[in-house]
Design an enzyme around this catalytic site. Structure first.
Site, PDB file in Angstrom:
ATOM      1  N   ASP A  65       0.928  -0.993   0.121  1.00 12.43           N
ATOM      2  CA  ASP A  65       0.009   0.049   0.122  1.00 12.43           C
ATOM      3  C   ASP A  65       0.905   1.120  -0.065  1.00 12.43           C
ATOM      4  OD1 ASP A  65      -2.295   1.353   0.017  1.00 12.43           O
ATOM      5  OD2 ASP A  65      -2.363   1.577   2.223  1.00 12.43           O
ATOM      6  N   HIS A  66       0.031   2.414  -0.571  1.00 10.82           N
ATOM      7  CA  HIS A  66       0.991   3.638  -0.313  1.00 10.82           C
ATOM      8  C   HIS A  66       0.580   4.437   0.787  1.00 10.82           C
ATOM      9  CE1 HIS A  66       1.127   3.637  -5.055  1.00 10.82           C
ATOM     10  NE2 HIS A  66       2.254   3.321  -4.497  1.00 10.82           N
ATOM     11  N   TYR A  88      -5.050   4.774   0.032  1.00 12.65           N
ATOM     12  CA  TYR A  88      -6.187   3.966  -0.320  1.00 12.65           C
ATOM     13  C   TYR A  88      -5.922   3.169  -1.580  1.00 12.65           C
ATOM     14  CZ  TYR A  88      -7.860   8.053   2.097  1.00 12.65           C
ATOM     15  OH  TYR A  88      -7.945   9.275   3.083  1.00 12.65           O
ATOM     16  N   HIS A  89      -4.520   2.573  -1.708  1.00 11.27           N
ATOM     17  CA  HIS A  89      -3.938   1.963  -3.060  1.00 11.27           C
ATOM     18  C   HIS A  89      -3.645   0.568  -2.579  1.00 11.27           C
ATOM     19  CE1 HIS A  89      -3.078   5.981  -4.817  1.00 11.27           C
ATOM     20  NE2 HIS A  89      -4.317   5.941  -4.735  1.00 11.27           N
ATOM     21  N   PRO A  90      -4.315  -0.194  -1.836  1.00 17.39           N
ATOM     22  CA  PRO A  90      -3.741  -1.650  -1.507  1.00 17.39           C
ATOM     23  C   PRO A  90      -3.936  -2.469  -2.769  1.00 17.39           C
ATOM     24  CG  PRO A  90      -6.185  -1.306  -0.768  1.00 17.39           C
ATOM     25  CD  PRO A  90      -5.890  -0.199  -1.080  1.00 17.39           C
TER      26      PRO A  90
END
Length: 526
Positions: free
Chosen positions: A292-293, A465-467
């Protein structure tokens, strides 16, 4: 149930089987529902756990934070993160037509060509940049609309001037190697969100061979031996089964797709046995490789002209009559891609700017004055986490443990600290004098020294919000899906969403997830 939903359910009940069953209608699922049903001889059923996308805050760009923790949010929470002061990190995920594309910040950021060439190292040349860039051309010149912002704030322009004063360059977005800064391009049409539900799903709903059923939560994939033959789902308080004559395609995302695989008997045998789930296929990597980010946003008070005033009557009138003004903002109005260290071959950080008091991810107590945020995002983390079952009950939320900043050599933390120092330098630049005032976040700070920045990293960091990565694709036998996105060890089951990414991109994950949907449709129909 509305009359339209009732008609869709009646249409479904008349069929109870289809050629393809698509689970989820988000950034990839909506694409697949459209592309597969474009073949008139093919029957497609798409199941969406959430409702239709009718809420006004879905469509008003600046309103997306009002969807968080509501009925259209899966509303996940991570396990306590030891490197982030033991905090549990809130993970919103879209639960409606369009999925997270109906509640994200609408940023269209492809990443680097090198990111897709890295995919090719894992899954073959067909996933390399030279072979997938045509999908971006198809997307950007077709269903999805990618626009310039209609009413960016003056402070956004001042921030872009400030980064140039600090030695960074302004570059056009979405080049093969976009190492520079720019104003964000957004998924909007005339100042309103343009999700994959808008772009792909709604134009296809008139097709007789496509059935889209909302509030239909899939509980497991149904198998005959090792062949996926359908899915079980809950709708209207009852359990139903829809059978798939050809394939089941999971498009639930990096949290829901591995959870559904495990609930269906595909995962680590010991973990499944612990929860009493019958084993279909031992696949230890299901739920692993979670990437994730992580973002750290510093806050600054400003005199005026931020989205703090977005809900004033004049702004609502401006939006309703002209589709302009603060309500058209995606919040993250500008960004740049940079290196945390000069010796790196490729960048590992994004710096982002938002002219709004986006504190506590918009779900805390409202801030009482104008403010802006800016800060680094770790684009290429070394840390890896997991998604595991909490229970065999499909209604139970899975255990999410991203293990932020737990890499052995501390490179992730060092990179974010470098990005925070860059942010502090930008904040002190001449272009922002008189634009930004005192430090609002972290709390009780009057200088941005390393001690304050470290405190900010531990107390302010949150997901961007980038999993991705939890059903990774690869040529190796341990990968969850093969390069054709077929789940290994079983038949007639694919995964097509952000979970199949073997590595994370230097960009925002909505764009490559739409691409995965397009590519998956071609793989299936070929």
């Amino acid at each position: 149930m509305t009359s339209k939903e009732s008609r869709e359910f009646s249409k479904f009940c008349a069929a109870v089987e289809a050629d393809y069953v698509v689970v989820g209608t988000g950034s990839a699922g909506a694409v697949l529902a459209n592309r597969l049903s474009a073949q008139p001889s093919v029957q497609v059923v798409a199941l969406e756990a959430g409702p239709r996308d009718k809420d006004k805050f879905i469509h008003i760009p600046a309103g997306f934070a009002k969807l968080m923790r509501g009925a259209m949010d899966w509303d996940y929470q991570t396990e306590p993160q030891k490197e982030l002061d033991g905090r549990e990190i809130y993970w919103p995920r879209g639960k409606m037509l369009g999925g997270s594309s109906s509640m994200n910040a609408m940023m269209w950021v492809r990443g680097f060509a090198a990111d897709y060439d890295e995919w090719a190292e894992h899954a073959g040349e067909q996933w390399g940049y030279a072979n997938i860039v045509r999908y971006f051309d198809r997307i950007e010149n077709g269903p999805l609309i990618i626009s310039r912002q209609r009413s960016p704030r003056p402070s956004t322009a001042a921030w872009l001037t400030a980064v140039q004063e600090c030695g960074h360059r302004i570059d056009p977005p979405d080049q093969a190697a976009p190492e520079g800064f720019c104003e964000t391009r957004v998924n909007q049409r005339w100042g309103a969100r343009w999700s994959t539900a808008d772009a792909y799903l709604k134009p296809a709903l008139k097709r007789e061979n496509l059935t889209v059923l909302t509030e239909a939560a899939v509980t497991k994939v149904v198998f005959d031996g090792n062949r996926a033959v359908g899915v079980e789902f809950e709708h209207g308080g009852a359990r139903h089964v829809v059978r798939a004559r050809r394939e089941v395609v999971l498009c639930g995302g990096a949290v829901n797709s591995p959870q559904l695989l495990m609930l269906s008997g595909i995962g680590d045998r010991d973990h499944l046995a612990e929860h009493g789930v019958d084993l279909i296929q031992h696949a230890p990597d299901v739920g692993r490789n979670l990437i994730d980010h992580l973002a750290v946003l510093l806050g600054f008070d400003v005199p005026d002209n931020t989205l703090f005033a977005a809900e004033k009557p004049i702004e609502l009138l401006n939006y309703l009559l002209r589709r302009r003004g603060m309500l058209t903002s995606n919040l993250g109005e500008a960004y740049g891609i940079v290196k945390s260290r000069p010796d790196l071959e490729l960048p590992d950080l994004e710096l982002i700017f938002a002219p709004t008091p986006y504190f506590e991810e918009g779900i805390g107590d409202p801030y009482d004055r104008h403010a802006v945020v800016m800060g680094p995002i770790l684009l290429k983390p070394r840390s890896r986490g997991t998604i595991t079952l909490r229970s065999s009950d499909p209604r139970a939320k899975p255990i999410i443990d991203p293990r932020y900043l737990t890499d052995d050599d501390g490179a992730d933390r060092a990179a974010l600290m470098a990005g925070l120092r860059m942010t502090a330098t930008i904040a002190a630049s001449p272009a922002l004098r008189g634009v930004i005032g005192k430090i609002a976040r972290p709390l009780f700070a009057d200088t941005l020294d390393d001690e304050t920045l470290e405190r900010g990293l531990n107390s302010l960091s949150h997901t961007l919000y980038h999993p991705v990565g939890t059903c990774r694709m690869g040529n190796d036998g341990a990968s969850v899906v093969d390069p054709q996105l077929r789940v290994r060890g079983v038949e007639r089951l694919r995964v097509a969403d952000a979970s199949v990414m073997p590595t994370i991109i230097r960009g925002h994950t909505h764009a490559p997830t739409v691409l995965i949907g397009e590519k998956a449709a071609d793989l299936i129909l070929s």
